[in-house]
Design a protein around this motif. Sequence first.
Motif, PDB file in Angstrom:
ATOM      1  N   LYS A  78       0.828  -1.203   0.000  1.00  0.00           N
ATOM      2  CA  LYS A  78       0.000   0.000   0.000  1.00  0.00           C
ATOM      3  C   LYS A  78       0.854   1.241   0.000  1.00  0.00           C
ATOM      4  CE  LYS A  78      -2.035  -1.521   3.672  1.00  0.00           C
ATOM      5  NZ  LYS A  78      -1.145  -2.663   4.022  1.00  0.00           N
ATOM      6  N   ASN A 120      -2.483  -0.909  -2.882  1.00  0.00           N
ATOM      7  CA  ASN A 120      -3.634  -0.208  -2.344  1.00  0.00           C
ATOM      8  C   ASN A 120      -3.305   1.259  -2.105  1.00  0.00           C
ATOM      9  OD1 ASN A 120      -5.641  -2.297  -2.061  1.00  0.00           O
ATOM     10  ND2 ASN A 120      -4.396  -3.147  -0.419  1.00  0.00           N
ATOM     11  N   ARG A 122      -4.107   4.121   0.056  1.00  0.00           N
ATOM     12  CA  ARG A 122      -4.734   4.400   1.358  1.00  0.00           C
ATOM     13  C   ARG A 122      -5.191   5.854   1.377  1.00  0.00           C
ATOM     14  NH1 ARG A 122      -3.677   1.208   5.967  1.00  0.00           N
ATOM     15  NH2 ARG A 122      -5.311   1.572   7.502  1.00  0.00           N
ATOM     16  N   SER A 162      -8.116   1.871  -0.066  1.00  0.00           N
ATOM     17  CA  SER A 162      -8.230   1.608   1.370  1.00  0.00           C
ATOM     18  C   SER A 162      -8.737   2.858   2.069  1.00  0.00           C
ATOM     19  CB  SER A 162      -6.864   1.204   1.944  1.00  0.00           C
ATOM     20  OG  SER A 162      -6.958   0.977   3.336  1.00  0.00           O
ATOM     21  N   SER A 163      -9.556   2.651   3.095  1.00  0.00           N
ATOM     22  CA  SER A 163     -10.128   3.749   3.886  1.00  0.00           C
ATOM     23  C   SER A 163     -10.851   4.741   2.984  1.00  0.00           C
ATOM     24  CB  SER A 163      -9.036   4.445   4.701  1.00  0.00           C
ATOM     25  OG  SER A 163      -8.480   3.567   5.643  1.00  0.00           O
ATOM     26  N   GLN A 181      -9.770  -2.200   1.018  1.00  0.00           N
ATOM     27  CA  GLN A 181      -9.444  -2.468   2.415  1.00  0.00           C
ATOM     28  C   GLN A 181     -10.028  -1.358   3.280  1.00  0.00           C
ATOM     29  OE1 GLN A 181      -5.306  -2.980   3.316  1.00  0.00           O
ATOM     30  NE2 GLN A 181      -5.127  -4.879   2.202  1.00  0.00           N
ATOM     31  N   ASN A 182     -11.058  -1.685   4.025  1.00  0.00           N
ATOM     32  CA  ASN A 182     -11.632  -0.773   5.011  1.00  0.00           C
ATOM     33  C   ASN A 182     -11.743  -1.495   6.337  1.00  0.00           C
ATOM     34  OD1 ASN A 182     -11.956   1.250   3.067  1.00  0.00           O
ATOM     35  ND2 ASN A 182     -14.106   1.613   3.573  1.00  0.00           N
TER      36      ASN A 182
END
Length: 300
Positions: A78, A120, A122, A162-163, A181-182
Amino acid sequence: MNTRTASIAGHSVSRIGYGAAQLPRLRDRPNEAAALLRRAIELGVNHIDTAEFYGFGFANTVIRQVLRPEDSVLVVTKVGADPDPGGRLPLRIAQRPEQLRASVEDNLRDLGVEQLAVVNLRRLDTGPGLRAEGDQVVDLEDQLATMIDLREQGKIGAIGLSSVTLDNLRRAIPAGIACVQNAYSLVSRDDEDMLRLCTAEGIAWVPFFPLGGEFPNLPKVTDEPVVHTVAESLNVTAPQIGLAWLLHHAPNILLIPGTGDRAHLEHNMAVGEIAFDTDTLATLDAVESRSNNVAIGGAR
């Protein structure tokens, strides 16, 4: 439901992988860290989640040393934050396009590869953790343009997020998103609509904090009495129930539990053997969901 394999970026992987965030706990025992990762692969792990800021490159270095070509392991990393050894936190937000590019280069170097299979982005838009401020507030489109360019250059194979919020995921889907990705768990299901969209679009859902409780004020799966009741009835642990519920909840959920302990690793890998009957699953589904949208500070 198939609790054994699922797809991410066209790769068929075990639905129980390994998250390397805890690997730096063994920084002073690098041989033990290498042995732990090797054991994970022996147990069937072929999906490892990592980041350059995990132990200031330590996790990536161990992965590079341990993995062999014949292992056929998908390594997902990430960008969006970088190591910050002298900071208040061990990382600093790095959201600007030039920082994303530099982070990709750092991961390529420490992992010792020519291409990162999945990266990823973020975003820090939601969920527990830091929030971007000042010049670290960057338009999603600018970041995606950078990630797409890196993909076209062959430096990354696929893009994840992510997030992120549901709106940002919808905006990003045309760019080709492999995974999200959370923070998500049995007791924190804020993103149920996003999970459904990912399922419909064939996007892997890879929850972090799958048992909750990593930050103060976050609900914990192990605080739920019904989870302990189910665990006792099946002769397993409460954390195993929390992880097993995720596998049964949606077919595109992939787990990346992290640990620095061999016994804990083996418990995590055994989760795929846990079966729920209809009534038990309904009982777990009825657990109240509480918000995990807790910020812990801003950018530095």
